[in-house]
Scaffold this active site. Structure first.
Site, PDB file in Angstrom:
ATOM      1  N   ALA A 154     -37.060  11.535  22.494  1.00 32.81           N
ATOM      2  CA  ALA A 154     -38.457  11.579  22.928  1.00 32.81           C
ATOM      3  C   ALA A 154     -38.688  12.638  24.011  1.00 32.81           C
ATOM      4  CB  ALA A 154     -38.888  10.211  23.436  1.00 32.81           C
TER       5      ALA A 154
ATOM      6  N   LEU B 194     -42.009  -2.867  25.024  1.00 33.56           N
ATOM      7  CA  LEU B 194     -42.219  -3.172  23.600  1.00 33.56           C
ATOM      8  C   LEU B 194     -42.532  -4.639  23.352  1.00 33.56           C
ATOM      9  CD1 LEU B 194     -39.285  -1.088  22.074  1.00 33.56           C
ATOM     10  CD2 LEU B 194     -41.728  -0.693  21.718  1.00 33.56           C
TER      11      LEU B 194
ATOM     12  N   ALA C  44     -39.578   4.497  20.769  1.00 32.30           N
ATOM     13  CA  ALA C  44     -38.859   3.519  21.598  1.00 32.30           C
ATOM     14  C   ALA C  44     -38.174   2.460  20.738  1.00 32.30           C
ATOM     15  CB  ALA C  44     -39.828   2.850  22.572  1.00 32.30           C
ATOM     16  N   SER C  45     -36.907   2.253  20.977  1.00 32.64           N
ATOM     17  CA  SER C  45     -36.131   1.212  20.296  1.00 32.64           C
ATOM     18  C   SER C  45     -34.760   1.200  20.944  1.00 32.64           C
ATOM     19  CB  SER C  45     -35.998   1.540  18.800  1.00 32.64           C
ATOM     20  OG  SER C  45     -35.810   0.375  18.030  1.00 32.64           O
TER      21      SER C  45
ATOM     22  N   ARG D 257     -20.224   5.153  -0.704  1.00 32.83           N
ATOM     23  CA  ARG D 257     -20.631   6.511  -0.287  1.00 32.83           C
ATOM     24  C   ARG D 257     -19.404   7.398  -0.423  1.00 32.83           C
ATOM     25  NH1 ARG D 257     -22.981   6.156   5.408  1.00 32.83           N
ATOM     26  NH2 ARG D 257     -22.513   3.949   5.437  1.00 32.83           N
TER      27      ARG D 257
ATOM     28  N   LYS E  72     -33.120  -1.453  12.871  1.00 30.30           N
ATOM     29  CA  LYS E  72     -33.901  -0.305  12.382  1.00 30.30           C
ATOM     30  C   LYS E  72     -34.419  -0.563  10.969  1.00 30.30           C
ATOM     31  CE  LYS E  72     -34.478   2.988  14.489  1.00 30.30           C
ATOM     32  NZ  LYS E  72     -35.593   3.191  15.454  1.00 30.30           N
TER      33      LYS E  72
ATOM     34  N   PRO F 297     -33.254  10.193  11.086  1.00 30.30           N
ATOM     35  CA  PRO F 297     -32.115  11.045  11.440  1.00 30.30           C
ATOM     36  C   PRO F 297     -30.784  10.296  11.404  1.00 30.30           C
ATOM     37  CG  PRO F 297     -33.629  10.737  13.317  1.00 30.30           C
ATOM     38  CD  PRO F 297     -33.977   9.719  12.282  1.00 30.30           C
TER      39      PRO F 297
ATOM     40  N   PHE G  56     -19.727  10.331   9.999  1.00 30.89           N
ATOM     41  CA  PHE G  56     -21.174  10.179  10.209  1.00 30.89           C
ATOM     42  C   PHE G  56     -21.919  11.430   9.764  1.00 30.89           C
ATOM     43  CE2 PHE G  56     -19.850   7.481  14.028  1.00 30.89           C
ATOM     44  CZ  PHE G  56     -20.164   6.276  13.422  1.00 30.89           C
TER      45      PHE G  56
END
Ligand code: NDP
Length: 317
Positions: free
Chosen positions: A13, A60, A80-81, A134, A162, A185, A219
């Site tokens: 942010a 939040l 925000a999280s 994967r 999420k 992302p 990752f």
């Protein structure tokens, strides 16, 4: 134009606020504690901040806390999280702020007619964790969804938070007058504007701190400036829609160490993997949507260099 950024002091942010100010926007930015200089000094000293940055206090979990902030804004960037390791109470610490927090922000947006679009910072966490293999032939794209049951069984609480938040957000906006775009992302790295250490940059710092081993994990990685810009392009382009995966490279920690070794040949870096299990395989990610939006992805080696230099400059190692 006036826009809102929630969680403005965070890693992503802060870059988003910086780029918005550079583009001439007026930014209404929420932080939990505006009196905490560590959370706000780097924002109030940005170019244009004096004239066009307005800080608001908002948590939040406080119903209606975002009403006054989003009112009058054309766009809302909800970043925000909570994102950190070592949580004790997944529901209270991670899932409630993510899920209830997102619905709280969207509820405030629904009360005003000024907002045209919400850009939600979701994650690859909401995309790729469903138990499907994967492997190098597999291509992960925006049609993938993480599976909440799989997340619960694997105790992937951040991933679950999420996934539940993005899913609830899409359901909420279905019949509303504003629309929503999500940015998803992978691990975000790059220069830090904030003075504190965030979780994804800590993943690089652990390799620079003299550790003997690197984690056995693979990752996706992406640069923070590209992620911040994608948020803005998703707001500015009327035809932007749905989800945007943001992954420049999929790489195992051994490859990150190799890049660091090439960059800093004399530095002490981990020599071996933390366990002797096979490396989790790499997989492909379709990032055509983000490219079409106008994102030019910074190469992984450049992102690693920016992260290492920024962490050094801020005396983290
Ligand atoms: P940071 O930890 O740097 O920022 C998180 C922000 O969320 C902080 O500003 C924090 O506020 C705010 N926040 C947390 N809980 C609350 C709460 N209860 N009320 C109000 N604000 C709260 O993380 P990032 O910049 O990395 O993450 C930003 C977003 O990007 C998150 O949504 C995250 O899930 C997502 N994301 C991050 C990735 C990464 O690799 N970094 C990858 C994919 C997605 P405060 O400053 O007050 O603590």
């Amino acid at each position: 134009k006036t826009v809102c950024v929630t969680g403005a002091s965070g890693f992503i942010a802060s870059w988003l606020v910086k780029l918005l100010l550079e583009r001439g926007y007026t930014v209404k930015a929420t932080v939990r504690d505006p009196s905490d200089a560590k959370k706000t000094d780097h924002l109030t000293s940005l170019d244009g901040a004096k004239e066009r940055l307005h800080l608001f206090k908002a948590n939040l979990l406080e119903e209606g806390a975002f009403d006054a902030v989003v009112d009058g804004c054309e766009g809302v960037f909800h970043t925000a999280s909570p994102f950190y390791h070592g949580i004790k109470d997944p529901q209270a610490e991670m899932i409630d702020p993510a899920l209830k927090g997102t619905l709280n922000v969207l509820g405030s947006v629904a009360k005003t007619s000024s907002v045209r679009r919400v850009v939600l910072t979701s994650s690859v966490a909401a995309v790729a964790f469903n138990g499907k293999p994967r492997t190098p032939e597999v291509v992960v794209d925006e049609t993938w969804w993480s599976n909440p049951d799989f997340c619960r069984e694997s105790q992937l609480w951040y991933v679950l938070s999420k996934t539940l938040a993005e899913d609830a957000a899409w359901k909420f906006v279905k019949d509303k007058t504003f629309d929503m775009v999500t940015i998803n992302p992978a691990m975000v790295i790059g220069s830090l504007l904030q003075p504190t250490l965030n979780t994804s940059c800590a993943a690089i710092l652990q390799l620079l701190n003299g550790a003997e081993t690197y984690p056995n994990a693979t990752f996706g990685w992406v640069n923070v400036k590209d992620v911040a810009l994608a948020h803005i392009l998703a707001f500015e382009n009327p035809s932007a829609n749905g989800r945007y995966l943001m992954v420049e490279s999929v790489a195992h920690y051994s490859e990150i160490v190799k890049i660091l070794r090439e960059l800093y040949p004399t530095m002490k870096l981990p020599e071996k993997c933390a366990d002797d299990k096979p490396f989790p395989p790499k997989y492909q990610v379709n990032i055509e949507k983000a490219k079409q939006l106008g994102v030019v992805f910074t190469p992984l080696s450049e992102s690693i260099k920016e992260t290492a230099e920024s962490l050094k400059e801020k005396n983290f190692y």
